[in-house]
Enzyme design. Structure first.
Site, mmCIF file in Angstrom:
data_model
loop_
_atom_site.group_PDB
_atom_site.id
_atom_site.type_symbol
_atom_site.label_atom_id
_atom_site.label_comp_id
_atom_site.label_asym_id
_atom_site.label_seq_id
_atom_site.Cartn_x
_atom_site.Cartn_y
_atom_site.Cartn_z
ATOM 1 N N GLU A 305 0.852 -1.129 0.048
ATOM 2 C CA GLU A 305 0.058 -0.047 -0.076
ATOM 3 C C GLU A 305 0.824 1.236 -0.086
ATOM 4 O OE1 GLU A 305 -4.307 -0.691 1.918
ATOM 5 O OE2 GLU A 305 -3.246 0.575 3.362
ATOM 6 N N GLU A 308 2.131 1.704 -3.498
ATOM 7 C CA GLU A 308 1.083 2.195 -4.213
ATOM 8 C C GLU A 308 1.047 3.677 -4.116
ATOM 9 O OE1 GLU A 308 -2.466 0.081 -3.751
ATOM 10 O OE2 GLU A 308 -3.660 1.423 -5.463
ATOM 11 N N CYS A 332 -8.101 -2.443 3.811
ATOM 12 C CA CYS A 332 -7.776 -3.376 4.939
ATOM 13 C C CYS A 332 -9.099 -3.723 5.422
ATOM 14 C CB CYS A 332 -6.994 -3.047 5.903
ATOM 15 S SG CYS A 332 -5.299 -2.516 5.519
ATOM 16 N N SER A 352 -7.189 1.782 -2.649
ATOM 17 C CA SER A 352 -6.012 1.000 -2.727
ATOM 18 C C SER A 352 -6.397 -0.425 -3.343
ATOM 19 C CB SER A 352 -5.118 0.851 -1.547
ATOM 20 O OG SER A 352 -4.269 -0.122 -1.549
ATOM 21 N N LYS A 391 -14.790 -10.505 7.550
ATOM 22 C CA LYS A 391 -13.957 -11.293 6.992
ATOM 23 C C LYS A 391 -14.362 -12.740 6.517
ATOM 24 C CE LYS A 391 -9.976 -8.993 7.885
ATOM 25 N NZ LYS A 391 -9.437 -8.326 6.774
ATOM 26 N N GLU A 394 -15.243 -11.847 3.169
ATOM 27 C CA GLU A 394 -14.503 -11.493 2.399
ATOM 28 C C GLU A 394 -13.831 -12.685 1.869
ATOM 29 O OE1 GLU A 394 -10.899 -9.888 3.928
ATOM 30 O OE2 GLU A 394 -10.451 -8.516 2.057
ATOM 31 N N GLU A 399 -13.674 -13.376 -6.326
ATOM 32 C CA GLU A 399 -12.514 -13.013 -7.028
ATOM 33 C C GLU A 399 -10.997 -13.383 -5.848
ATOM 34 O OE1 GLU A 399 -14.752 -11.055 -6.018
ATOM 35 O OE2 GLU A 399 -14.095 -9.088 -4.968
ATOM 36 N N CYS A 549 -10.287 -2.646 14.293
ATOM 37 C CA CYS A 549 -10.890 -3.834 14.466
ATOM 38 C C CYS A 549 -10.724 -4.303 16.228
ATOM 39 C CB CYS A 549 -9.348 -4.672 14.004
ATOM 40 S SG CYS A 549 -8.997 -4.101 12.213
#
Lengths: 622, 157
Positions: A305, A308, A332, A352, A391, A394, A399, A549
């Site tokens: 990141e 980037e 994230c 990102s 999560k 996710e 993908e 988190c």
């Protein structure tokens, strides 16, 4: 910056801090259970009782949410009033006499619990919230030994387990509307609301659509605030046990930074006790073949990141490329990613492309680790211990299979891990400490602080600043205090001076960043972006859950700001004691870039494995 | 719903946004106007209205489900509501309802297959002194009986 709460004025909490305490009438004399007191004008009876160590039972009341006053549990007797009054929504404005446990009050409260139980289907011993249920606790407190108003004997609703993350069991619902206020006020997602009227009232999604098909971001904040088990996480522990017991499978656990700071609470410890070492031992005793530290891939995320970001800055400043989107938003938090996909799909280019640490680790384990250790990736089962409900969604994204396999097989929450540890007959706090397994057992403190709001930003700054200037960030002990704390939206800047030659185009730039947590704050930031008010900012960190988190939807229940602060403190303390505190200095990170991602961060290989693309989902449900 | 229907609704909603303050406080008048034009408030339009007012679709849905006179499903051309409150019931509203149910073969809350009639029970019109009472398309009929009620309903187009 935070705009007004949606709730009507009458429902907002009364705040004694905002009252001028110097003038005449700033304090009121009251009598509480016969004891004379002077209290600030406008303070609610509930707060006064808590100040004076008097326990008032509550159900719909929650520190993080606005006042609702609909459960009627906190009834007290106020002299001169015909009816009993709810303590949570009664601001003291005149000298009153209050009784908190008179006969009338006790009887009323008992009837209320009884009435709730009359529509509450299910038995406590077959419930995920057994022993951690607010209704159960009240039933004990008021000595319920029979169902005075009856009890439903058959389920009236179907359990909605369509979502990967959140299961809704409306038979357990007591209509306190905490989830409604969480979803609408706290998170501004707006999935749940009460529909119908009177006896037919129920909490529903839009047109009763299954949770998987509505615009739920899976943050799980409703789970954290549900007093019963009406909302709970989709538990994969049975499949994990199965994988553990299958000798052909190589089961790997990666543990995120936040669960270790909070899992002790599930075993009766006060918040803020770090259990890193004990958790490793427990995981090995349960039968996980390897225990790795997600902080390693958090470091990897920072490398990707951060690179980037520098790439985007270079394109924007040197190449004057207008298609480059700045500020760059972090990716994230899976809840936040789904939030932006739904609500701001046209702004996805700002996000990102780096995967979250969990998914990066999954991809690395099924490629690099599989090659290194000679294990067929088809036999590897990766389990991610996360503080997070999103999560689970996710890791099931279609993908997320860049390794050729499902990168992460199961997302496990802190609560479910605690359940597995209990099932294995272990008492976590009494276990000996042990460290993580090689080769991904070493991580920096920068990866660790990902768990708290502002952590990603702080970690990124430590690395980016040093990459650009060749010097460590100019803050005492590397602690960037501007990123820390529980303020909804934080902003600060670092001046880049004496840059090394490669980054001379950044000389004198004020690196401006914003940190926001909770999607309600994310919405404020996104609306600023749309209005063009984020011109000149470079980096924005957003976490979907309040507090980051550590306040995630998979964390131990209950949650409140003070609990979240203690958990954050534990994380920052552990970071302060770490030997390596910057992601790029993590020897394992250097190693993996030398051995596997040979063309460096944001190179071709890393783009294939460590970056992802997003889906424009939009807000409409068909 | 096809695109032509969607466009119609989108146009009308944007008209309503000009007519009223585009704020959550205008929700009820907007829903009433919308229902007057289209008969009911469909899923698509609920979301449309919600996003225009910067609230959530489920909140609009919640309001519609709360009020007995707002519909989120198609209804018949005519809506017949008979009071089932205690005073009306003492004065024979149940017999009238039963007659309607028998005659048109629909249960309370249902619509006839030809889309002509929707029949509903309501809780009180506040007309207990002139009970039993009935409301047909917004028009009140007082002191009805089985025969007069069926006659009124049969005359509907």
């Amino acid at each position: 910056m935070k705009k007004e709460l949606r709730s009507p004025v009458s429902q907002r909490p009364f705040n004694a801090e905002n009252i001028n305490k110097t003038g005449i009438g700033a304090e009121v004399s009251i009598e509480l259970n016969g004891k004379k007191l002077r209290v600030p004008l406008g303070r609610s009876i509930l707060d006064i009782c808590r100040d004076n160590n008097i326990h008032i039972p509550t159900l719909c009341y929650h520190e993080d949410l606005c006042i609702a006053g609909n459960c009627r549990m906190c009834l007290v007797e106020v002299e001169g009033m015909k009816n009993l009054q709810t303590a949570c929504s009664y601001p003291v404005t005149s000298p009153v006499k209050i009784k908190t446990f008179s006969n009338k009050v006790r009887k009323a409260r008992k009837h209320i619990v009884d009435l709730m139980l009359s529509e509450h289907y299910g038995e406590c011993y077959s419930c995920v919230r057994n022993n951690n249920c607010e209704l159960q606790r009240l039933a004990r407190e008021y000595g319920i030994d029979s169902y005075e108003f009856g009890h439903v004997c058959e389920p009236r609703f179907e359990v909605d387990d369509s979502s990967h993350a959140v299961v809704r069991d409306m038979d357990k619902c007591i209509l306190c509307r905490r989830c409604v206020r969480t979803c609408i006020d706290l998170q501004e997602v707006g999935v749940l609301e009460a529909v119908n009227r009177g006896y037919d009232t129920k909490i529903s999604t839009f047109m009763d659509t299954p949770l998987n098909d509505v615009i739920c971001i899976n943050c799980g904040q409703c789970i954290n605030r549900c007093p019963t088990a009406a909302l709970h996480a989709n538990d994969p522990s049975d499949q994990i046990w199965k994988a553990i017991e299958d000798p052909s499978k190589h089961v790997i656990l990666q543990t995120a930074p936040s669960p270790r700071a909070s899992i002790g609470e599930e075993f009766g410890l006060p918040p803020g006790n770090s259990m890193t070492g004990q958790l490793n031992t427990a995981a090995r005793m349960i039968g996980f073949d390897r225990v790795f530290d997600t902080n390693f891939s958090a470091d990897l995320t920072i490398m990707e990141e951060g690179t980037e970001l520098l790439g985007r800055l270079k394109k924007a400043i040197v190449d004057k490329d207008k298609s480059v989107m700045l500020p760059q938003f972090t990716s994230c938090s899976p809840g936040w990613v789904k939030f932006i996909e739904h609500f701001y799909p046209e702004k996805l280019d700002y996000l990102s492309t780096a995967k979250s640490p969990q998914q990066m680790f999954g991809a690395v384990l099924k490629t690099f680790y599989a090659e290194e250790s000679g294990i067929d990736p088809a036999d590897i089962v990766t389990v991610a211990l996360m503080p997070c409900a999103a999560k689970k969604f996710e890791c099931n994204r279609p993908e997320m299979n860049s390794s050729g396999f499902k990168d992460v097989d199961y997302g496990l929450t802190t609560r479910e891990m605690a359940k597995m540890i209990r099932e294995a007959g272990l008492v976590l706090p009494e276990l000996p400490k042990s460290s993580f397994d090689d080769p991904f057992g070493e991580a920096s403190g920068a990866g660790l602080i990902f768990g708290s709001t502002g952590g990603v930003m702080e970690a990124a700054l430590r690395t980016v600043y040093e990459l650009v200037t060749g010097r460590p960030v100019p803050f005492k002990d590397l602690n960037i205090e501007a990123c820390r704390g529980m303020k909804g939206i934080k902003e600060a800047s670092v001046k880049l001076e004496n840059c090394i030659e490669e980054f001379s185009f950044l000389e004198g730039t004020d690196l401006k960043f914003i940190v926001a947590h909770g999607t309600a704050n994310a919405k404020v930031v996104m609306d600023m972006l749309i209005k063009g008010e984020l011109e000149g900012y470079h980096f924005v960190e957003i976490m979907a859950c309040p507090g980051g988190c550590i306040g995630g939807g998979g964390q131990p229940i209950p949650t409140s700001e003070s609990i979240r602060k203690l958990r954050a403190k534990a994380i920052y303390e552990e970071d302060g004691a770490s030997a390596v505190r910057k992601s790029h200095e993590n020897p394992k990170i250097k190693y993996i870039y030398e051995k596997y991602f040979t063309d460096g961060p944001c190179g071709k290989i890393s783009h294939k494995l460590l970056h992802t693309k997003y889906t424009k989902r939009g807000k409409f449900i068909n | 719903m096809n695109d032509i229907e969607k466009n119609k609704r989108r146009e009308f909603v944007s008209e309503l946004m000009n007519k009223y303050v585009p704020d959550r406080t205008s929700l009820l008048p907007i829903l009433q106007d919308f229902q007057e034009k289209f008969g009911y408030i469909d899923e698509y339009s609920q979301q449309l209205i919600a996003f225009e007012l910067d609230i959530h679709p489920v909140e609009v849905n919640s309001v519609i489900s709360f009020y007995a006179f707002l519909y989120d499903k198609p209804v018949g051309r005519n809506i017949v509501r008979i009071c089932k409150n205690i005073v009306c019931e003492f004065n024979g509203s149940k017999e009238i309802s039963d007659a309607v149910i028998k005659e048109f073969k629909i249960n309370p809350g249902e619509t006839t297959p030809d889309g002509k009639l929707t029949f509903e029970h309501v809780n009180c019109f506040g007309l207990c002194d002139k009970s039993p009472s009935m409301m047909v398309n917004g028009e009140i009929f007082e002191n009805i009986n089985k025969e007069s009620a069926l006659k009124i309903i049969k005359e509907l187009k």
